[in-house]
Design a protein around this motif. Sequence first.
Motif, PDB file in Angstrom:
ATOM      1  N   THR A 146       0.857  -1.175   0.000  1.00 16.44           N
ATOM      2  CA  THR A 146       0.000   0.000   0.000  1.00 16.44           C
ATOM      3  C   THR A 146       0.899   1.233   0.000  1.00 16.44           C
ATOM      4  O   THR A 146       2.126   1.129  -0.031  1.00 16.44           O
ATOM      5  CB  THR A 146      -0.920   0.014   1.223  1.00 16.44           C
ATOM      6  N   VAL A 147       0.288   2.400   0.053  1.00 14.41           N
ATOM      7  CA  VAL A 147       1.077   3.629   0.001  1.00 14.41           C
ATOM      8  C   VAL A 147       2.035   3.731   1.187  1.00 14.41           C
ATOM      9  O   VAL A 147       3.203   4.091   1.044  1.00 14.41           O
ATOM     10  CB  VAL A 147       0.154   4.854  -0.052  1.00 14.41           C
ATOM     11  N   LYS A 148       1.575   3.332   2.384  1.00 17.34           N
ATOM     12  CA  LYS A 148       2.375   3.524   3.587  1.00 17.34           C
ATOM     13  C   LYS A 148       2.899   2.221   4.192  1.00 17.34           C
ATOM     14  O   LYS A 148       3.794   2.258   5.041  1.00 17.34           O
ATOM     15  CB  LYS A 148       1.542   4.246   4.655  1.00 17.34           C
ATOM     16  N   THR A 149       2.353   1.073   3.777  1.00 20.55           N
ATOM     17  CA  THR A 149       2.677  -0.168   4.481  1.00 20.55           C
ATOM     18  C   THR A 149       2.850  -1.320   3.511  1.00 20.55           C
ATOM     19  O   THR A 149       2.172  -1.403   2.482  1.00 20.55           O
ATOM     20  CB  THR A 149       1.567  -0.531   5.488  1.00 20.55           C
ATOM     21  N   ILE A 150       3.782  -2.231   3.876  1.00 19.51           N
ATOM     22  CA  ILE A 150       3.931  -3.504   3.187  1.00 19.51           C
ATOM     23  C   ILE A 150       3.534  -4.596   4.173  1.00 19.51           C
ATOM     24  O   ILE A 150       4.050  -4.654   5.299  1.00 19.51           O
ATOM     25  CB  ILE A 150       5.376  -3.728   2.707  1.00 19.51           C
ATOM     26  N   TYR A 151       2.610  -5.488   3.749  1.00 21.76           N
ATOM     27  CA  TYR A 151       2.148  -6.569   4.610  1.00 21.76           C
ATOM     28  C   TYR A 151       2.707  -7.886   4.075  1.00 21.76           C
ATOM     29  O   TYR A 151       2.643  -8.171   2.871  1.00 21.76           O
ATOM     30  CB  TYR A 151       0.619  -6.647   4.622  1.00 21.76           C
ATOM     31  N   THR A 165       6.438  -0.196   7.407  1.00 23.46           N
ATOM     32  CA  THR A 165       5.783   1.086   7.125  1.00 23.46           C
ATOM     33  C   THR A 165       6.802   2.150   6.749  1.00 23.46           C
ATOM     34  O   THR A 165       8.000   2.013   7.000  1.00 23.46           O
ATOM     35  CB  THR A 165       4.992   1.571   8.352  1.00 23.46           C
ATOM     36  N   THR A 166       6.284   3.190   6.103  1.00 25.60           N
ATOM     37  CA  THR A 166       7.110   4.331   5.734  1.00 25.60           C
ATOM     38  C   THR A 166       6.255   5.583   5.774  1.00 25.60           C
ATOM     39  O   THR A 166       5.019   5.511   5.655  1.00 25.60           O
ATOM     40  CB  THR A 166       7.699   4.156   4.319  1.00 25.60           C
ATOM     41  N   THR A 167       6.894   6.711   5.983  1.00 24.11           N
ATOM     42  CA  THR A 167       6.162   7.976   5.913  1.00 24.11           C
ATOM     43  C   THR A 167       6.103   8.474   4.476  1.00 24.11           C
ATOM     44  O   THR A 167       5.388   9.423   4.174  1.00 24.11           O
ATOM     45  CB  THR A 167       6.865   9.027   6.786  1.00 24.11           C
ATOM     46  N   GLY A 183       9.926   1.258  -5.066  1.00 22.10           N
ATOM     47  CA  GLY A 183      10.531   2.564  -4.839  1.00 22.10           C
ATOM     48  C   GLY A 183       9.649   3.444  -3.987  1.00 22.10           C
ATOM     49  O   GLY A 183       8.495   3.699  -4.340  1.00 22.10           O
ATOM     50  N   ALA A 184      10.181   3.850  -2.850  1.00 27.49           N
ATOM     51  CA  ALA A 184       9.531   4.884  -2.056  1.00 27.49           C
ATOM     52  C   ALA A 184      10.157   6.225  -2.437  1.00 27.49           C
ATOM     53  O   ALA A 184      11.162   6.285  -3.144  1.00 27.49           O
ATOM     54  CB  ALA A 184       9.709   4.606  -0.573  1.00 27.49           C
ATOM     55  N   ILE A 185       9.568   7.280  -1.959  1.00 26.45           N
ATOM     56  CA  ILE A 185      10.081   8.595  -2.332  1.00 26.45           C
ATOM     57  C   ILE A 185      11.495   8.812  -1.800  1.00 26.45           C
ATOM     58  O   ILE A 185      12.334   9.430  -2.446  1.00 26.45           O
ATOM     59  CB  ILE A 185       9.128   9.691  -1.825  1.00 26.45           C
TER      60      ILE A 185
END
Length: 985
Positions: A146-151, A165-167, A183-185
């Motif tokens: 998801t945008v903020k979390t990997i399950y 999780t990530t911000t 890739g996260a920001i």
Amino acid sequence: MKIVSSHKPSFLLIKYSLLLLILCASIATKAQDPVFIQLSEKNKLPDNEFYNIHEDRKGFIWLCANKGLYRYDGKTFKNYSNPLQRGASVFNTQEDNLGRIWCNNISGQFFYIQNDKLHLFKDLSDYLNGELGDFVIRNDFLWVFTVKTIYKIDLKTKQIIQQHTTTKSFGTPFSFNNTIYSGAIDSIISINKDNRITSIIETKLPHIGKKGNAISLGKSIIFKTDSIYIYSQIRNKKNSFYKLNFPQKKLELVKGLEPLEKIKLYTIFEHNDETWIATNQGVWVFTFKNAAFQLKKRFLTDKHITKIIRDKDNNYWLTSLNNGVYIIPNIHIETCNIPLKEENIKTLDKINDSTLVMGSNRGNVIFYNINSHTSKTINLPVNEGKLSKLKYNPNQQKIYLSKGFRNYILDYRNLTLEKTRFFDAAKSFSFLAHNDLLYTNHNKVVLLKNANYHGKEKFISTNKRTYDSFYDKIKHQVYVSFVDELAVYDSLWNKQIIVNNKKPIYSKSITQTANGIVWVATFKNGLLGIKNGKVIRHYTTQNGLTSNIIEKIKADQNKLWIVGVNSIQKLDILTHKFKTLTKRDGIKSYNISGIEIIGNKIYFSSDKGLFSIDKNNAFKTLHPKVYFSAVEINEKDTLITSNYTLRYNQNAIRINFNVNGFLFNQKGTYKYRLKGYNDAWLTTAIGENSIKYNSLPAGEYTFQVHPFLNSTSTNYEIKELHFFIKKPFWKTLWFILLIVSLILGATILYFKQAMLKKEKERIAQLEKISLEKELIAINLTALRSQMNPHFIFNALNSIQDLVLQQDTDASYDYIVLFAKLIRSTLSYTNQDFIPIEKELEFLNVYLQLEKLRFGDDFTYTITYDAHEELEVPSLLIQPFIENALVHGLLHKEGEKKLDITFNLSENTLQCIITDNGIGRKKSKEINLRQGNRHESFALNSIKKRLEIFQKQYVTKIGFVIEDIYKNNNPNGTRVIVTMPFKYLF
């Protein structure tokens, strides 16, 4: 540019300006487009809005659509749903290592296909909160992004065992070589084969914008081209592309993808050295060279393309948001960039190895450059009809143009246009030796020496329609196909007619292969190869052609390109092997007006434009694998297994089989047989994939089937099903032994019964003899009763009276009647049956004698209306008549009537005796006073006789006596006697 006339100077010189005559429609340099086949709701596609597509290991195509999940097997689309599913739309189709197909929906539900059903794996709606999560299935885990979390979810326990999780928002995951990248920001993370999440690159991209953070909405994308990983991120509302430098853990800006900055990217497809990018502005195809991307081609530019895959048969599938599914069945068949209004092309020729020239149905000339893929249109004078034929003369660099009766010569060097009176309504052009030009039309064959259209022509043939001509450079012969024959001319223009099996050849296209064989396409007799004036080869549908109607042919060394009414084929004349392309392969049209060969490409002009075929790569090698899709026993579905044991009445068997994929079921067939029933291989029709056996006898059978594409198809895997149909119980050994035992027992019983029957017959015979003896005795008794003394005495007294009255004639007649009556009585007494005529005669004689006694008051009738000749019991009726006379009429005063009627109906013979006497009651009173018992004795004898007859003939026999009343007063008696009879034949 100008138009000049080749006529005498008396004709005006017509000049046109360059702008009036030539419209140069130059198209920007780009590659040719592939040929598409669009699937939509109109051709049974279940939806028009698609998000994802996947081909599984079995060759099924899975489609995620707005209306649900679908599976395509090459023929039909099957929908899958689950009762717990919220909403129809599904996304993100993929396959796990067990072959299960997974998908999810925007409600947070995750599903998989197992045993041909859609199962709900887990509902993550409480975690995703309406977000459509991306996911990857790897080994024993489901990874949801998801945008903020990997399950991380265990596939066995269905429990969430890890969250990361990530911000900063995560991007779309990319899986390659057991590693998942996202890739996260602020970083690029990886999940290795040990399921550890690691940050491998810190993005540290420069911030753009007043606030220092201009990251736009939208997920980042990672894809791979060649050995380079590319990272795409939306920054400042633009797509930015970077190379992932893993050793130095940094991003490096990549050039060449700048045209995609403002475009929405959906998915990336990599194949060979090409990167296909699906966007909201169609498909962009890039190559990566010299550390930069280069745009190769674009297509479907006005479509939202969401996903691209390449299936096992090298078909390209493209899903779209609003326009269904597009298929590129052959990437090596391409459409050339011809103006749409000029795409109906009537004639084609080659200028050089880079330029083609065409004539359109609108009457214009189009040049096409195969290197730059640009076209240029020369507009000829309007309202002159189509440009039916053109030919380029390389020696003079001029193009001969035929437009019905308006004909021109176009100078290729300076584009000057000159009118000419030659070439009217041309059907063909052929260059001969010494640059001589031969052209044919609807009624003549004309030779122009040295292609001199200013000189005098030579007429080779007149008043006969032609279709094509060809010059054999090896033998210096000219072939001309006329409307009624195929002719060949030598260098002195001597004519020879070529025949095939003593029949004329009707041809429409002629060419020659490198080995010197001249090939002729016929109207309906296939393809003929001619050498030395004789037909030496003949190809039809029996040995490789798809149709015996051939439209156009073109030689390419020792190969032939053949255009039929249903395919384009390539024939290797040395190996005799055919390869076939159809519209299902991407052929745009079979209405081909010209064929030209440049390099490794074959160009075809048609009513739908110009298209090319890569002659080395266009023919696919399919490896179809057949499987059994359904088995029905007595019209009921059953589980598919390799062996079936069935009862004798389970012998109606239907077997469905299929090959997955887009092409096979549109061009391939199946070979099958049922060993044990018919060992010969049979072939289905195209599109037919089921076989039914309605009533198989008991036995062991093996059903075999394999795919079949053409006569050269070999080594395809054979699939088998085994059936054992039991014998019916009446054919089993135990039943046969039981039947033998029963037959033996029945035989013994039969003979016993036969012996008993014979014994009964012997006893019955004895009884019959006894009855016959008894009947004889009764007959004698009846005889005595019939001729009682009163009757004889009265008869003799009556005769005596006649004698005393000296009535000699009457006396004589009555004596004769009396004698006849006595003689008949004695004669018939020994016979059981006599003809009914004799019985009637006897009764008539008897009644005539009685009339002497009764006088004129007595009348009688005897009636027998039937025509059948019968035998009746002798002297049976007389006692009843005598009884009527003695007891009914004797004591009656006045008129005395007696009616005797014989009736035959429905195999029943009745005698009805009716008198108008005093009746039985009064007669009984008189008899009691007189002590007369004659009636009782006579009737008892008759009754006994009739009972014996009934035993003999087993039928209803007897008599009935009825009283007749008139106004409640006795008025006579009726006796109905039912008697046996025999037909006389």
